[in-house]
Design an enzyme around this catalytic site. Structure first.
Site, mmCIF file in Angstrom:
data_model
loop_
_atom_site.group_PDB
_atom_site.id
_atom_site.type_symbol
_atom_site.label_atom_id
_atom_site.label_comp_id
_atom_site.label_asym_id
_atom_site.label_seq_id
_atom_site.Cartn_x
_atom_site.Cartn_y
_atom_site.Cartn_z
ATOM 1 N N SER A 6 0.736 57.343 -4.059
ATOM 2 C CA SER A 6 1.340 56.007 -4.039
ATOM 3 C C SER A 6 0.958 55.322 -2.742
ATOM 4 C CB SER A 6 2.863 56.104 -4.138
ATOM 5 O OG SER A 6 3.466 54.854 -3.838
ATOM 6 N N TYR A 63 10.790 59.244 -1.107
ATOM 7 C CA TYR A 63 9.646 59.065 -2.004
ATOM 8 C C TYR A 63 8.358 58.908 -1.211
ATOM 9 C CZ TYR A 63 6.589 56.775 -5.425
ATOM 10 O OH TYR A 63 5.538 56.445 -6.238
#
Length: 257
Positions: free
Chosen positions: A147, A160
């Site tokens: 990501s 995250y």
């Protein structure tokens, strides 16, 4: 359907987190390229996804195995079940991940362990489980899904972002260690993807259908990520090892979406 440019006939692909969203798009693209695909997900909805993909593509080269990637016992059951159903894993796509929101002070130990357990530990456990057979057979491919948060992060996605930073490090470490065994490891790093989970979050934040449609047209789709994954898993990228392929529509270089 015309023959795909990239063919995976006779090859077995495991895609984690493939019941929906990006994972489902990846699974579908591999099926379209002739692969045998295992949908691995803790969500029992993966069974319906497998059935729909089989009906859509007109074949039975897709199979669902329920798996919580944070648990070694379920990882081992996944690999064993894949071998019994389709054969040993040729391509592993570590896509399973969660992205709950919480900043530093909101993140308790259980929250941290859950996010890191699924997003990072799961990828490590799966690599550890499939690599020995890949080495015995003379090679294989691992594609990890990262990501853009790995590089920049956001206050509300701390755990995250850390987990995705770990995915980048895991990718580069394994790429160097496994290249001599003809096992290629790379990472696809999506930007802002209009996945089902993200669209649901937009709706919860009060966006109407028109706003959602306009935003969806400017960001990436699951299919965009799937195309990059299939490329990195194919022979067309045989000289690409240990790299992070950013698929974000230019956002990371300043393009305004």
């Amino acid at each position: 359907m015309t023959a795909p440019l990239i063919a995976f006939d006779g090859r077995t692909v495991v895609v984690t987190g493939a019941a929906k969203g990006i994972g489902r798009a990846i699974a579908m693209r591999f099926l379209q390229c002739g692969a045998r695909v295992v949908i691995a997900d803790s969500d029992e909805g993966g069974l319906d996804t497998a059935k729909r993909l089989a009906e859509r593509e007109g074949h039975a080269r897709v199979h669902f195995i329920r798996c919580d990637v944070s648990k070694r016992s379920e990882i081992e059951a996944l690999v064993d079940g894949t071998a019994r159903h389709f054969g040993a894993v040729d391509v592993l796509v570590n896509n399973a991940g969660i992205f709950p929101r919480a900043d530093l002070l909101q993140t308790d130990e259980a929250f941290w362990d859950n996010v890191l357990g699924i997003n990072l530990k799961g990828a490590y456990l799966l690599c550890q489980a499939v690599v020995p057979a890949m080495m015995e057979r003379g090679g294989g491919v691992i594609v990890n899904i990262g990501s853009n948060h790995a590089a920049a992060g956001e206050p509300a996605t701390m755990a995250y972002a850390v987990s995705k930073g770990g995915i980048v490090t895991l990718t580069k470490n394994l790429a160097k260690a496994l290249a001599k065994h003809n096992i290629r490891v790379n990472c696809v790093q999506p930007g802002w993807v209009a996945s089902e989970g993200e669209v649901a979050r937009w709706k919860a934040n009060g966006m109407d259908e028109e706003q959602i449609a306009a935003l969806s047209a400017r960001v990436q789709t699951g299919e965009d990520i799937a195309d990059a994954v299939v490329f990195l898993a194919s022979g067309m990228s045989k000289q690409i090892i240990g790299q992070v392929l950013v698929v974000d529509g230019g956002a990371s270089v300043g393009r305004v979406q």
